[in-house]
Write a protein that holds these residues in place. Structure first.
Motif, PDB file in Angstrom:
ATOM      1  N   THR A   1       0.814  -1.215   0.000  1.00 25.20           N
ATOM      2  CA  THR A   1       0.000   0.000   0.000  1.00 25.20           C
ATOM      3  C   THR A   1       0.846   1.262   0.000  1.00 25.20           C
ATOM      4  O   THR A   1       0.510   2.251  -0.667  1.00 25.20           O
TER       5      THR A   1
ATOM      6  N   GLN B   1       0.511   4.247  -2.731  1.00 28.81           N
ATOM      7  CA  GLN B   1       0.193   5.637  -2.393  1.00 28.81           C
ATOM      8  C   GLN B   1       1.240   6.588  -2.941  1.00 28.81           C
ATOM      9  O   GLN B   1       0.911   7.649  -3.494  1.00 28.81           O
TER      10      GLN B   1
ATOM     11  N   PHE C   1      -7.524   2.485  -2.570  1.00 32.71           N
ATOM     12  CA  PHE C   1      -6.470   1.514  -2.323  1.00 32.71           C
ATOM     13  C   PHE C   1      -7.099   0.235  -1.759  1.00 32.71           C
ATOM     14  O   PHE C   1      -7.892   0.285  -0.811  1.00 32.71           O
TER      15      PHE C   1
ATOM     16  N   ALA D   1      -7.784   8.500  -1.800  1.00 35.83           N
ATOM     17  CA  ALA D   1      -7.193   9.823  -1.976  1.00 35.83           C
ATOM     18  C   ALA D   1      -8.024  10.559  -3.012  1.00 35.83           C
ATOM     19  O   ALA D   1      -8.411   9.983  -4.028  1.00 35.83           O
TER      20      ALA D   1
END
Length: 211
Positions: free
Chosen positions: A46, A50, A73, A195
């Motif tokens: 992850t 990101q 995610f 996000a």
């Protein structure tokens, strides 16, 4: 989107990837929507996902051109089938929490008309389900390579929709009896984070209201 396929594979740490367009509305139509695109990519973990989705040159260019972008995610918990002849996701231990469901199919050309006749009714039913936090239809190739993606508060909510008699259940039976697909993949994921925004809000915020 077309030109990106020549450079996305050079992005450090990226694994399996696909560039997709969408249909009009929520994507569940054969008419293309030239304003909404999707990138699916796998990463080692992850943290790298990101970092790269924010800093890699290709993703920076997309974000700079976009009026809005949203990234979710995910951690794969189950996968069945193949995508372009590969198994793209590596299963990990399952945990509690919201989940996402992805289905991908290559529709046989001679079955495409039957497939698309079913889609509007399925979209209407899933859209009226109070438990679905997000849904969209996307695809690699219009009409023939189709993907559905949806987010649910838990496995029970998703299973109740899938098992309930209606357009979706009847379509699943038709897939099996009429042999619609040349290739298919079904995967589940745990939602790890997000996000950006979609339509000015967080699609995951609805999960808190449901729970």
């Amino acid at each position: 989107m077309g030109a990106a396929r020549f450079s996305i594979g050079k992005t450090p740490h990226i694994g399996f990837w696909k560039l997709c367009g969408s249909g009009t509305g929520e994507g569940f139509t054969p008419l293309p929507n030239t304003q909404v695109y999707a990138i699916l990519a796998t990463w080692p973990n992850t943290q790298i996902a990101q970092e790269q989705s924010l800093s890699a040159p290709l993703f920076r260019r997309y974000n700079a051109r976009a009026d809005e972008s949203w990234t979710v995610f995910l951690t794969p918990t189950s996968v069945r089938g193949a995508w372009s002849g590969k198994v793209p996701f590596v299963e990990s231990a399952d945990t509690e929490g919201p989940l996402a469901a992805l289905t991908r199919a290559t529709v046989k050309t001679r079955k495409a008309l039957r497939f698309w006749k079913r889609v509007p009714a399925i979209s209407s039913v899933i859209g009226s389900d109070p438990n679905v936090a997000f849904k969209i239809g996307i695809g690699e190739v219009p009409l023939l390579h189709q993907i559905t993606f949806s987010i649910w508060p838990n496995a029970d909510a998703m299973a109740n929709f899938a098992r309930k008699d209606g357009p979706h259940a009847r379509a699943i039976k038709a897939v099996r009896s009429d042999d619609w697909f040349a290739e298919e993949l079904y995967a589940r994921f745990r939602v790890c984070g997000e996000a950006g925004t979609w339509g000015g809000v967080s699609p995951l915020a609805q999960l808190k209201e449901i729970s």
